[in-house]
Enzyme design. Structure first.
Site, PDB file in Angstrom:
ATOM      1  N   GLU A 105      10.446  -8.530  -3.603  1.00  0.00           N
ATOM      2  CA  GLU A 105      10.763  -7.692  -3.421  1.00  0.00           C
ATOM      3  C   GLU A 105      10.039  -7.366  -1.191  1.00  0.00           C
ATOM      4  O   GLU A 105       8.981  -6.973  -1.434  1.00  0.00           O
ATOM      5  CB  GLU A 105      10.676  -5.798  -3.962  1.00  0.00           C
ATOM      6  N   CYS A 106      10.988  -7.792  -0.576  1.00  0.00           N
ATOM      7  CA  CYS A 106      10.426  -7.114   0.864  1.00  0.00           C
ATOM      8  C   CYS A 106      10.794  -6.849   1.685  1.00  0.00           C
ATOM      9  O   CYS A 106      11.006  -5.205   0.959  1.00  0.00           O
ATOM     10  CB  CYS A 106      10.704  -9.003   1.499  1.00  0.00           C
TER      11      CYS A 106
ATOM     12  N   TYR B  63       3.015 -21.116  -1.717  1.00  0.00           N
ATOM     13  CA  TYR B  63       2.167 -20.924  -2.615  1.00  0.00           C
ATOM     14  C   TYR B  63       2.873 -22.007  -4.110  1.00  0.00           C
ATOM     15  O   TYR B  63       1.908 -22.818  -4.701  1.00  0.00           O
ATOM     16  CB  TYR B  63       1.862 -20.316  -3.531  1.00  0.00           C
TER      17      TYR B  63
ATOM     18  N   TRP C 127       1.342  -0.996   0.489  1.00  0.00           N
ATOM     19  CA  TRP C 127      -0.242   0.281  -0.091  1.00  0.00           C
ATOM     20  C   TRP C 127       0.486   1.287  -0.474  1.00  0.00           C
ATOM     21  O   TRP C 127       0.488   2.341  -0.155  1.00  0.00           O
ATOM     22  CB  TRP C 127      -0.752  -0.232   1.246  1.00  0.00           C
TER      23      TRP C 127
ATOM     24  N   CYS D  56      10.668   1.027   2.156  1.00  0.00           N
ATOM     25  CA  CYS D  56      10.972  -0.523   2.240  1.00  0.00           C
ATOM     26  C   CYS D  56      12.573   0.203   2.282  1.00  0.00           C
ATOM     27  O   CYS D  56      12.765  -0.476   2.843  1.00  0.00           O
ATOM     28  CB  CYS D  56      10.956  -1.619   1.041  1.00  0.00           C
TER      29      CYS D  56
ATOM     30  N   SER E  29       5.457  -7.754   2.300  1.00  0.00           N
ATOM     31  CA  SER E  29       6.376  -8.557   3.549  1.00  0.00           C
ATOM     32  C   SER E  29       7.270  -9.855   3.361  1.00  0.00           C
ATOM     33  O   SER E  29       6.713 -10.330   2.874  1.00  0.00           O
ATOM     34  CB  SER E  29       5.576  -8.075   4.641  1.00  0.00           C
TER      35      SER E  29
ATOM     36  N   LYS F 192       0.950  -0.552  16.056  1.00  0.00           N
ATOM     37  CA  LYS F 192       2.294  -1.310  15.593  1.00  0.00           C
ATOM     38  C   LYS F 192       3.487  -0.460  15.725  1.00  0.00           C
ATOM     39  O   LYS F 192       4.368  -0.295  16.732  1.00  0.00           O
ATOM     40  CB  LYS F 192       2.299  -1.944  14.289  1.00  0.00           C
TER      41      LYS F 192
ATOM     42  N   LYS G 216      -3.188  -7.578  -8.364  1.00  0.00           N
ATOM     43  CA  LYS G 216      -3.913  -7.272  -6.969  1.00  0.00           C
ATOM     44  C   LYS G 216      -3.230  -6.027  -5.790  1.00  0.00           C
ATOM     45  O   LYS G 216      -2.203  -6.431  -5.147  1.00  0.00           O
ATOM     46  CB  LYS G 216      -4.356  -8.822  -5.510  1.00  0.00           C
TER      47      LYS G 216
ATOM     48  N   GLU H  74      11.758  -4.664  10.890  1.00  0.00           N
ATOM     49  CA  GLU H  74      11.322  -3.203  10.059  1.00  0.00           C
ATOM     50  C   GLU H  74      10.242  -3.137  10.621  1.00  0.00           C
ATOM     51  O   GLU H  74       8.878  -2.882  11.266  1.00  0.00           O
ATOM     52  CB  GLU H  74      11.199  -3.803   8.466  1.00  0.00           C
TER      53      GLU H  74
HETATM   54  P1  NAD Z   1       2.287  -7.374   3.147  1.00  0.00           P
HETATM   55  O1  NAD Z   1       3.023  -7.941   3.383  1.00  0.00           O
HETATM   56  O2  NAD Z   1       1.270  -6.889   4.394  1.00  0.00           O
HETATM   57  O3  NAD Z   1       1.075  -6.628   2.087  1.00  0.00           O
HETATM   58  C1  NAD Z   1       1.452  -7.219   1.203  1.00  0.00           C
HETATM   59  C2  NAD Z   1       0.852  -7.328  -0.654  1.00  0.00           C
HETATM   60  O4  NAD Z   1       0.512  -9.130  -0.545  1.00  0.00           O
HETATM   61  C3  NAD Z   1      -0.779  -7.078  -0.053  1.00  0.00           C
HETATM   62  O5  NAD Z   1      -1.618  -7.334  -1.476  1.00  0.00           O
HETATM   63  C4  NAD Z   1      -1.841  -7.429   1.001  1.00  0.00           C
HETATM   64  O6  NAD Z   1      -3.237  -7.837   0.699  1.00  0.00           O
HETATM   65  C5  NAD Z   1      -1.170  -9.033  -0.408  1.00  0.00           C
HETATM   66  N1  NAD Z   1      -1.067 -10.337   1.481  1.00  0.00           N
HETATM   67  C6  NAD Z   1      -1.147 -10.491   3.014  1.00  0.00           C
HETATM   68  N2  NAD Z   1      -1.290 -11.216   2.995  1.00  0.00           N
HETATM   69  C7  NAD Z   1      -1.640 -12.299   1.826  1.00  0.00           C
HETATM   70  C8  NAD Z   1      -1.514 -13.421   1.863  1.00  0.00           C
HETATM   71  N3  NAD Z   1      -1.736 -14.917   2.644  1.00  0.00           N
HETATM   72  N4  NAD Z   1      -1.904 -14.262   0.895  1.00  0.00           N
HETATM   73  C9  NAD Z   1      -1.319 -13.444  -0.811  1.00  0.00           C
HETATM   74  N5  NAD Z   1      -1.321 -12.283  -0.365  1.00  0.00           N
HETATM   75  C10 NAD Z   1      -1.171 -11.437   0.810  1.00  0.00           C
HETATM   76  O7  NAD Z   1       2.711  -5.566   3.177  1.00  0.00           O
HETATM   77  P2  NAD Z   1       1.880  -4.126   3.360  1.00  0.00           P
HETATM   78  O8  NAD Z   1       1.996  -3.942   4.845  1.00  0.00           O
HETATM   79  O9  NAD Z   1       1.201  -4.460   2.500  1.00  0.00           O
HETATM   80  O10 NAD Z   1       3.568  -3.289   2.338  1.00  0.00           O
HETATM   81  C11 NAD Z   1       4.472  -3.171   3.645  1.00  0.00           C
HETATM   82  C12 NAD Z   1       5.611  -4.092   3.325  1.00  0.00           C
HETATM   83  O11 NAD Z   1       6.180  -3.999   2.442  1.00  0.00           O
HETATM   84  C13 NAD Z   1       7.292  -3.934   3.848  1.00  0.00           C
HETATM   85  O12 NAD Z   1       7.502  -4.897   5.265  1.00  0.00           O
HETATM   86  C14 NAD Z   1       8.296  -2.760   3.401  1.00  0.00           C
HETATM   87  O13 NAD Z   1       9.294  -2.906   2.861  1.00  0.00           O
HETATM   88  C15 NAD Z   1       7.374  -3.884   1.997  1.00  0.00           C
HETATM   89  N6  NAD Z   1       8.074  -3.379   0.611  1.00  0.00           N
HETATM   90  C16 NAD Z   1       9.038  -3.436   0.055  1.00  0.00           C
HETATM   91  C17 NAD Z   1       9.631  -3.198  -1.420  1.00  0.00           C
HETATM   92  C18 NAD Z   1      10.461  -3.114  -2.029  1.00  0.00           C
HETATM   93  O14 NAD Z   1      10.596  -3.088  -3.534  1.00  0.00           O
HETATM   94  N7  NAD Z   1      11.002  -4.141  -1.763  1.00  0.00           N
HETATM   95  C19 NAD Z   1       8.152  -1.797  -1.834  1.00  0.00           C
HETATM   96  C20 NAD Z   1       7.523  -1.500  -0.978  1.00  0.00           C
HETATM   97  C21 NAD Z   1       7.248  -2.300  -0.122  1.00  0.00           C
END
Ligand code: NAD
Length: 499
Positions: free
Chosen positions: A267-268, A255, A167, A302, A245, A352, A191, A401
Site C-alpha cells: 500500500e503505497c 527482497y 509513521w 496517503c 513509499s 523536503k 515493524k 507526493e
Molecule cells: P517509508 O517507505 O519511508 O517507510 C515505511 C516503512 O518502511 C518504515 O517502517 C520504514 O522504516 C521502512 N523502511 C524504510 N526503508 C526500508 C528498507 N530499505 N527496507 C525495508 N523497510 C524499510 O514511508 P514513510 O515515510 O514511513 O511513510 C510515508 C509513505 O507511506 C507515503 O508515501 C504514504 O503515501 C505512504 N502511506 C500509504 C498508505 C496506504 O494505505 N496506501 C497509508 C499510509 C502511508
C-alpha cells in the site's frame, strides 16, 4: 479521562510510561546488539526516549518464536470463535487504554490530540473488533464436481507474516495489518516506523494481556535498512505486508525475488485529485471537504487530496471560501485540543516539504496562502496550510507526493479534460468528485483510475470497504473489509475420490 482540557492532558503526559524494548515471544527484550535509537517529539524537536534498534538477529529470534507458535497451533488451530473472543478482549483493552495510546501518538508523531483521540484510536479499536467479528462467519466452498468426488476449497492462514508500516497513522496502520492477519490465524512480526513506535509497542503488550499466545504477535522497532530489510529477506517469512513509499515498496518486491518469493502486498503513496464540476453542491460543503482532504493530518496522509481540479467558473468562490476556512484551522501544539494542524514528523521531512514549496514558486505557480515554516521558537516542525493557484499539471507540485499541507489548484473547462488531468499521475489511490448530477457522478467515478472514489465528500470509506490503490499506489490485495482477509490466507483444494 477528558482529553478536551489542557490541564488534564498535560498531567496525563507526565504520567506516561514508555515501552522501549522489542516485544518478542510474549516478552519485552532489548535488541540483541544492545543498540537503541532516539525517538523525538516533532513538536519540540526534543528527544522523548530511546528505543531498542532491532536487526537481523532479533528478526531471526522473532521468526523462530512466530513459526513455533504457528506450527504448534496455539493460535493458528484455535477455533475461529475462540480467536474472536481473544481479539474482542484485545479491542476492549485498546479501548480502555485509548487516551494513553492517543497521547503516545500525539507526542511522537505530532498529530493533533483531538484527531488521535476521536479518529485514530477509535478506528484502531473498530478495526480489530470488525475483523474479530468476521472470522467465524466466513465459509469455505465445496466445488460442483461429479457425485463420485468431493472437492473442498479452503482458505488457510499463510503462516508467518511480516508487516512494515509508516509513521503517519501508527496504531491504525498496525491494526489494518494485524486485524485480518491475526484473525486468519497467522503469526505476525510487525515493524513500526522508527519515527513512531511507542503506541504500537503498547498495543503488543495489550494483545498479550488479552490472551494472544506467546510468539503470535511480535513488534520489532528499528530502522528500515536493518530490521525492515531483515524481515523482507527472511527465508522463513511467508508474506510481507508493507505500507509506505513506492521506493521502499519496490525494494520489498526485490527482497521477495532475492529470498523465498514470499507474498508481497504493498500500500503505497498517492497524489489524489479532488475534481469539482461546474454543478457541484453548495460551495461551503465542497470547501469543507477539500480542506479536510488537503490539510487533515498535515497532509501527511496517503490519500491526501493534494490536487484540486476545479471548473474555472467555480475556482474563485471556492478558493475564497477555502482561504476563509483555513483561518479556522489553527497550527499549533498538537497537545492543545484546539489545534487542527500539528507538526510534521521530523526536520528532514519538513525541509523536503519546504523544498516543494520553493519548487512551486520557481516553476511559476502562484502562492495564494501560507508557504512558510511557523512556530519556529517551539523547536518544532510546523508548516502552515499552503495553497498554490495557477498550477500546471506538469509541475513538480502537481506530480509528486508532497506529504505535507500543500494544495495545488488546476482548472478545467470540460469533463474530458478534468478526467484526463485527474488520471495523469503515476498514482491511483483515491479521488473525489463533486457534482449534483447522479449520471456524471457515476460516469466520472468509473473513469477515474483510483482504488476509492468518493462523491461529494472526501472519504476513505469505512471498515466495510476495501482500501488500496491502482497503478503505483498499490500492489496486490487491499486493507480493510472482508477482502483484507483474502490477502492473509491461501487457497487449498482437497480433492477426494469417493466410492
Ligand atoms: P517509508 O517507505 O519511508 O517507510 C515505511 C516503512 O518502511 C518504515 O517502517 C520504514 O522504516 C521502512 N523502511 C524504510 N526503508 C526500508 C528498507 N530499505 N527496507 C525495508 N523497510 C524499510 O514511508 P514513510 O515515510 O514511513 O511513510 C510515508 C509513505 O507511506 C507515503 O508515501 C504514504 O503515501 C505512504 N502511506 C500509504 C498508505 C496506504 O494505505 N496506501 C497509508 C499510509 C502511508
Amino acid at each position: 479521562m477528558n482529553l478536551k482540557e489542557n490541564d488534564t492532558i498535560r498531567s496525563a503526559v507526565s504520567r506516561l510510561d514508555f515501552r522501549t524494548q522489542a516485544f518478542i515471544d510474549g516478552k519485552f527484550v532489548d535488541a540483541a546488539s544492545g543498540k537503541s535509537f532516539v525517538t523525538e517529539n516533532p513538536a519540540t524537536g526534543k528527544p522523548l526516549t530511546e528505543i531498542a534498534a532491532c536487526d537481523k538477529e532479533d528478526v531471526d529470534r522473532a521468526v523462530k518464536a512466530a513459526r513455533s507458535a504457528f506450527e504448534k497451533g496455539s493460535w493458528s488451530k484455535m477455533s475461529p470463535a475462540d480467536r474472536k473472543i481473544v481479539l474482542f478482549k484485545f479491542a476492549g483493552l485498546l479501548e480502555t487504554h485509548a487516551d494513553e495510546l492517543a497521547l503516545l501518538e500525539c507526542l511522537e508523531a505530532g498529530k493533533p490530540i483531538q484527531d488521535c483521540s476521536t479518529i485514530d484510536i477509535p478506528e484502531t479499536v473498530n478495526c480489530i473488533r470488525w475483523h474479530a467479528e468476521a472470522i467465524d462467519k466466513l465459509y469455505d466452498h465445496v466445488s460442483p464436481t461429479s457425485s463420485d468426488t468431493l472437492a473442498l476449497i479452503l482458505r488457510e492462514p499463510i503462516g508467518v507474516v511480516g508487516a512494515v508500516i509508516p509513521w503517519n497513522f501508527p496504531a491504525l496502520m498496525a491494526a489494518w495489518k494485524i486485524g485480518p492477519a491475526l484473525a486468519a490465524g497467522n503469526s505476525v512480526l510487525l515493524k513500526p516506523s522508527e519515527l513512531s513506535s511507542l503506541s504500537v509497542l503498547r498495543m503488543a503488550e495489550l494483545s498479550a494481556e488479552a490472551g494472544v499466545p506467546q510468539g503470535v504477535f511480535n513488534v520489532l522497532p528499528g530502522l528500515g535498512e536493518t530490521a525492515g530489510q531483515a524481515i523482507g529477506m527472511h527465508m522463513d517469512i511467508n508474506m510481507l505486508a508493507f505500507t509506505g513509499s513506492p521506493e521502499v515498496g519496490r525494494l520489498c518486491l526485490s527482497y521477495a525475488a532475492k529470498s523465498n518469493l514470499k507474498r508481497i502486498a504493498l500500500e503505497c503513496g498517492g497524489k489524489s485529485p479532488q475534481v469539482v464540476m461546474a454543478d457541484a453542491p453548495e460551495i461551503d460543503i465542497v470547501a469543507e471537504n477539500v480542506l479536510i482532504g488537503a490539510f487533515w493530518n498535515m497532509g501527511e496522509n496517503c490519500s491526501c487530496g493534494s490536487r484540486l481540479i476545479v471548473h474555472e467558473s467555480l475556482k474563485d468562490p471556492l478558493l475564497d471560501r477555502l482561504i476563509e476556512l483555513c483561518k479556522e484551522w489553527p497550527v499549533g501544539d498538537p497537545l492543545n485540543p484546539e489545534t487542527k494542524v500539528g507538526s510534521l514528523i521530523e526536520k528532514a521531512h519538513m525541509e523536503k516539504v519546504l523544498g516543494y514549496i520553493e519548487a512551486g514558486i520557481s516553476e511559476g505557480a502562484q502562492l495564494l496562502l501560507g508557504g512558510r515554516r511557523v512556530l519556529v521558537e517551539t523547536g518544532g516542525y510546523f508548516i502552515e496550510p499552503t495553497i498554490f493557484d495557477k498550477v500546471n499539471k506538469n509541475m513538480k507540485i502537481a506530480r509528486e507526493e508532497i506529504f505535507g499541507p500543500v494544495l495545488s489548484v488546476i482548472t478545467f473547462t470540460s469533463e474530458d479534460q478534468a478526467i484526463s488531468i485527474a488520471n495523469d499521475s503515476n498514482y491511483g489511490l483515491a479521488a473525489s468528485v463533486y457534482t449534483q448530477d447522479v449520471n456524471s457522478a457515476f460516469r466520472i467515478s468509473r473513469a477515474l483510475k483510483a482504488g476509492t472514489v468518493s462523491v461529494n465528500c472526501f472519504s476513505e470509506g469505512d471498515m466495510t470497504t476495501p482500501f488500496g490503490g491502482y497503478k503505483e499506489s498499490g500492489f496486490f490485495g487491499r486493507d480493510k473489509s472482508i477482502w483484507a482477509h483474502e490477502q492473509y490466507t491461501q487457497l487449498k483444494t482437497i480433492w477426494m475420490q469417493l466410492d
